[in-house]
Motif scaffolding. Sequence first.
Motif, PDB file in Angstrom:
ATOM      1  N   ASP A   7       6.791  11.301  29.068  1.00 58.70           N
ATOM      2  CA  ASP A   7       6.003  10.876  27.787  1.00 58.70           C
ATOM      3  C   ASP A   7       6.554   9.158  28.051  1.00 58.70           C
ATOM      4  O   ASP A   7       5.659   8.459  27.758  1.00 58.70           O
ATOM      5  N   THR A   8       7.929   9.184  28.146  1.00 61.74           N
ATOM      6  CA  THR A   8       8.444   7.848  27.909  1.00 61.74           C
ATOM      7  C   THR A   8       8.059   6.745  28.954  1.00 61.74           C
ATOM      8  O   THR A   8       7.759   5.897  28.618  1.00 61.74           O
ATOM      9  N   LYS A  10       4.934   6.998  30.609  1.00 63.05           N
ATOM     10  CA  LYS A  10       3.759   6.830  30.268  1.00 63.05           C
ATOM     11  C   LYS A  10       3.691   5.769  29.470  1.00 63.05           C
ATOM     12  O   LYS A  10       2.760   4.853  29.504  1.00 63.05           O
ATOM     13  N   LYS A  11       4.556   5.685  28.348  1.00 65.00           N
ATOM     14  CA  LYS A  11       4.434   4.816  26.877  1.00 65.00           C
ATOM     15  C   LYS A  11       4.627   3.316  27.728  1.00 65.00           C
ATOM     16  O   LYS A  11       4.246   2.354  27.402  1.00 65.00           O
ATOM     17  N   LEU A  15       2.455   0.065  27.991  1.00 62.76           N
ATOM     18  CA  LEU A  15       2.684  -1.327  27.189  1.00 62.76           C
ATOM     19  C   LEU A  15       2.616  -2.427  28.333  1.00 62.76           C
ATOM     20  O   LEU A  15       2.174  -3.248  28.010  1.00 62.76           O
ATOM     21  N   ARG A 102       0.766   3.884  15.077  1.00 63.73           N
ATOM     22  CA  ARG A 102       1.698   3.810  16.365  1.00 63.73           C
ATOM     23  C   ARG A 102       0.675   3.734  17.627  1.00 63.73           C
ATOM     24  O   ARG A 102       1.146   3.098  18.507  1.00 63.73           O
ATOM     25  N   SER A 103      -0.603   4.262  17.568  1.00 67.48           N
ATOM     26  CA  SER A 103      -1.269   3.838  18.779  1.00 67.48           C
ATOM     27  C   SER A 103      -1.736   2.436  18.949  1.00 67.48           C
ATOM     28  O   SER A 103      -2.036   1.620  19.835  1.00 67.48           O
ATOM     29  N   TYR A 106       0.192  -0.278  20.953  1.00 67.87           N
ATOM     30  CA  TYR A 106       0.021  -0.426  22.420  1.00 67.87           C
ATOM     31  C   TYR A 106      -1.177  -1.758  22.703  1.00 67.87           C
ATOM     32  O   TYR A 106      -1.189  -2.293  23.826  1.00 67.87           O
TER      33      TYR A 106
END
Length: 128
Positions: A7-8, A10-11, A15, A102-103, A106
């Motif tokens: 998940d990290t 992917k984030k 970005l 939070r979304s 991005y």
Amino acid sequence: MKLNPKDTLKKVLLLFAGFVLTYALLRFIIYLADAMDKPWIYYAGTALYGIAVVVLFAVFFVLNGFTLGRTEYERDDLPAAWSDERKDDFLRKLPANREKARSLMYILMPLIVTLLLSYIELSFFTKT
């Protein structure tokens, strides 16, 4: 709260991809303004980037519960002028709104980094 490495990653990739897209678009705007010899294209493009940052930041701030952090609200923390129904509604919607905020990061973070890099480039790497 345990972080999942996938998940990290992917984030971070989201970005980075957002940054590449926003930076490439800004470079295209600069190229277009230079190729057509019309500086107003550059001014309009950077102004739109700036306006987008301000608007998105304002939306983030509102969705995040009028804070930049993760402040947890209690009923007593909310304005006394609010009715009990409004306080309950605010507290009920806050977790979902914070997820939306939070979304939104991005989109907001790549724009900020792009404008920051553009400013650094103009300040330190251009000949006057």
